[in-house]
Motif scaffolding. Structure first.
Motif, PDB file in Angstrom:
ATOM      1  N   CYS A  38       0.771  -1.151   0.064  1.00 19.98           N
ATOM      2  CA  CYS A  38       0.161  -0.010   0.142  1.00 19.98           C
ATOM      3  C   CYS A  38       0.982   1.221  -0.009  1.00 19.98           C
ATOM      4  O   CYS A  38       1.499   1.508   1.061  1.00 19.98           O
ATOM      5  N   PHE A  39       0.928   2.141  -1.109  1.00 21.49           N
ATOM      6  CA  PHE A  39       1.583   3.326  -0.975  1.00 21.49           C
ATOM      7  C   PHE A  39       0.610   4.354  -0.628  1.00 21.49           C
ATOM      8  O   PHE A  39      -0.354   4.669  -1.118  1.00 21.49           O
ATOM      9  N   GLY A  64       5.052  -0.753 -14.767  1.00 27.27           N
ATOM     10  CA  GLY A  64       6.305  -0.926 -15.661  1.00 27.27           C
ATOM     11  C   GLY A  64       7.177  -2.126 -15.234  1.00 27.27           C
ATOM     12  O   GLY A  64       7.731  -2.867 -15.898  1.00 27.27           O
ATOM     13  N   LEU A  65       7.212  -2.477 -13.839  1.00 24.70           N
ATOM     14  CA  LEU A  65       7.984  -3.419 -13.203  1.00 24.70           C
ATOM     15  C   LEU A  65       7.190  -4.774 -13.209  1.00 24.70           C
ATOM     16  O   LEU A  65       7.594  -5.668 -12.564  1.00 24.70           O
ATOM     17  N   GLY A  66       5.936  -4.679 -13.514  1.00 26.05           N
ATOM     18  CA  GLY A  66       5.101  -6.186 -13.401  1.00 26.05           C
ATOM     19  C   GLY A  66       4.644  -6.293 -12.273  1.00 26.05           C
ATOM     20  O   GLY A  66       4.089  -6.989 -11.872  1.00 26.05           O
ATOM     21  N   LEU A  67       4.371  -5.168 -11.278  1.00 26.25           N
ATOM     22  CA  LEU A  67       4.068  -5.204 -10.110  1.00 26.25           C
ATOM     23  C   LEU A  67       2.420  -5.165  -9.997  1.00 26.25           C
ATOM     24  O   LEU A  67       1.568  -4.252 -10.811  1.00 26.25           O
ATOM     25  N   SER A  68       1.718  -6.254  -9.612  1.00 23.62           N
ATOM     26  CA  SER A  68       0.435  -6.233  -9.752  1.00 23.62           C
ATOM     27  C   SER A  68      -0.590  -6.348  -8.265  1.00 23.62           C
ATOM     28  O   SER A  68      -1.736  -5.989  -8.355  1.00 23.62           O
ATOM     29  N   ASN A  69       0.225  -6.344  -6.985  1.00 21.31           N
ATOM     30  CA  ASN A  69      -0.492  -6.518  -5.893  1.00 21.31           C
ATOM     31  C   ASN A  69      -0.185  -5.390  -5.147  1.00 21.31           C
ATOM     32  O   ASN A  69       0.651  -5.212  -4.171  1.00 21.31           O
ATOM     33  N   PHE A  70      -0.725  -4.214  -5.408  1.00 18.88           N
ATOM     34  CA  PHE A  70      -0.496  -2.769  -4.921  1.00 18.88           C
ATOM     35  C   PHE A  70      -1.684  -1.966  -5.006  1.00 18.88           C
ATOM     36  O   PHE A  70      -2.666  -2.283  -5.872  1.00 18.88           O
ATOM     37  N   ILE A  71      -1.877  -1.196  -3.999  1.00 19.27           N
ATOM     38  CA  ILE A  71      -2.581   0.087  -4.173  1.00 19.27           C
ATOM     39  C   ILE A  71      -2.121   1.411  -3.701  1.00 19.27           C
ATOM     40  O   ILE A  71      -1.357   1.215  -2.631  1.00 19.27           O
ATOM     41  N   PHE A  72      -2.770   2.267  -4.099  1.00 19.59           N
ATOM     42  CA  PHE A  72      -2.367   3.779  -3.631  1.00 19.59           C
ATOM     43  C   PHE A  72      -3.508   4.080  -2.817  1.00 19.59           C
ATOM     44  O   PHE A  72      -4.671   4.268  -3.293  1.00 19.59           O
ATOM     45  N   GLU A  73      -3.178   4.427  -1.547  1.00 16.99           N
ATOM     46  CA  GLU A  73      -4.257   5.223  -0.714  1.00 16.99           C
ATOM     47  C   GLU A  73      -3.690   6.680  -0.508  1.00 16.99           C
ATOM     48  O   GLU A  73      -2.753   7.025  -0.054  1.00 16.99           O
TER      49      GLU A  73
END
Length: 411
Positions: A38-39, A64-73
């Motif tokens: 979580c950013f 771009g880095l292939g990151l899929s499991n993230f969220i911006f709060e």
């Protein structure tokens, strides 16, 4: 005069013992299941365009880095209206929200996110704390993933540079070169060697395990509301958590004016002073910041003594001259390292690059005078503690509207 000696020694060790040019971080080991990251961005909501632009840029870096499991709060006092997306969550802090200890300002917003009714994260997830102007880089995201995969620490932090985006005020940007040098020096040495934030802990580019952060919390009361980052780091250390240094840099921008610069430093001085006098933190955890605080408090005397010693020299032991030269040399080198790590001669041109490196040393007296003004200002106005938010966009911003996020409080 020797109060800054411990800071100089630890900065020297960080610069001397570790590679200043380690190369771009690369993934270590196989990426099977990336953890949820979580950013988290805290904002007053007065710069919605800036927040929207930076969220979009940072999402593109992750994709771009292939990151899929993230969220911006995006944690805000005022509704921004971010585009609906599975990877973006906007959290508006209610006007009437109060913490148990009546914590204020940014710490109040951060604590709101940890409430059971608001928090959607699991204890094994991770939070990356960003300011609204913070820009991720490929290296920083890789460094964060490597740090999490290493699995030895609950909290981590890395380097922030201030000259990769548009430079609005050159003098404050040059002054901030010392912060870059400190990141590569004292911060890196303490986190790598001692695994503790002995002298400092920043408020952005902070990577936290969710369970650990919820255990430490941000509900510190007024003493932890001004320099909530420093207070949080010391409280986490008190609770026995381990820290580590994260490879890869993030980008931010320096204050847009000397006025903002002085007010920013004023808040740091006041916040760290309140942290030092807090009874919630044992003295063991405050030894490091006590040197920083003493060096700040005595800075007006140190600055004047530098002139008087030149005009009216007194006989001193050779060891004293050596230590003074060592401290002055380390301070100059911090600025030079900051310039070398912040600017690229291929981007600026060789002549301009060399001019910036020279200016970082030649402006050192101006830096000391400006810091001295901030210290004097901080203690002359200590009865009213101000949480000054510096401008992040090139336009006026005079909005201070939130109750509990107001600008001034009495102590």
């Amino acid at each position: 005069m020797l109060l800054t000696l411990p800071l100089s020694i630890f900065n020297f060790l960080g610069l001397a013992l570790y590679n200043l040019y380690p190369g771009a971080p690369e993934f270590k080991g196989a990426r099977v299941n990336d953890p949820l990251i979580c950013f988290r961005v805290v904002t007053k909501g007065t710069c919605p365009d800036l927040v929207k632009r930076n969220v979009e840029r940072n999402i593109n870096i992750c994709n771009g880095l292939g990151l899929s499991n993230f969220i911006f709060e995006i944690v805000t006092d005022r509704f921004i209206g971010l585009p609906r997306s599975p990877s973006v969550r906007e959290i508006v802090v209610p006007f009437n929200y109060r913490t148990a200890k009546k914590t204020l300002f940014k710490a109040r917003a951060l604590q709101y996110c940890l409430e059971d009714s608001v928090n959607d994260l699991k204890d094994e997830d991770w939070i990356v704390h960003l300011d609204e102007e913070t820009i991720l880089t490929r290296g920083s995201v890789i460094g964060i993933l490597n740090f999490i995969a290493k699995g030895t620490s609950s909290f981590g932090q890395g380097v922030i540079t201030y000259a990769n985006e548009e430079i609005v005020c050159w003098i404050t940007t040059i002054f901030d070169l010392s912060r870059v040098g400190n990141d590569y020096g004292i911060l890196r040495f303490c986190l790598k060697h001692f695994r503790k934030p002995l002298f400092s802990w920043k408020g952005s580019y902070v990577v936290s395990n969710v369970g650990a952060e919820r255990n430490v919390s941000f509900d510190f009361g007024i003493h932890g509301s001004i320099a909530e980052d420093c207070f949080f780091g010391l409280m986490a250390w008190k609770k026995g958590y381990s820290f580590d240094f994260i490879e890869g840099e993030m980008w931010e921008r320096s204050p847009f004016s000397l006025t903002d610069y002085v007010k920013q430093r004023r808040r740091w001085v006041q916040g760290i002073t309140l942290t030092f006098f807090s009874k919630d933190i044992p003295f063991k955890q405050k030894v490091g910041i006590s040197f920083s605080l003493l060096s700040w408090i005595t800075m007006p005397l140190t600055a004047s003594n530098s002139v008087l010693a030149f005009l009216y020299p007194l006989p001193m032991p050779i060891v004293f001259h050596f230590l003074c030269a060592f401290m002055g040399g380390v301070m100059m080198f911090l600025f030079i390292i900051g310039a070398l790590k912040s600017f690229n001669y291929k981007r600026t041109g060789l002549c301009k690059f060399l001019l910036i490196c020279m200016a970082s040393v030649l402006l050192l007296p101006c830096f000391v005078i400006t810091e001295t003004c901030a210290v004097v200002y901080a203690f002359l106005t200590f009865s009213t503690i101000e949480f000054h938010t510096i401008k992040k966009e090139c336009r006026p911003n005079d909005d201070n509207f939130m109750h509990g996020q107001h600008t001034i409080c009495n102590v």
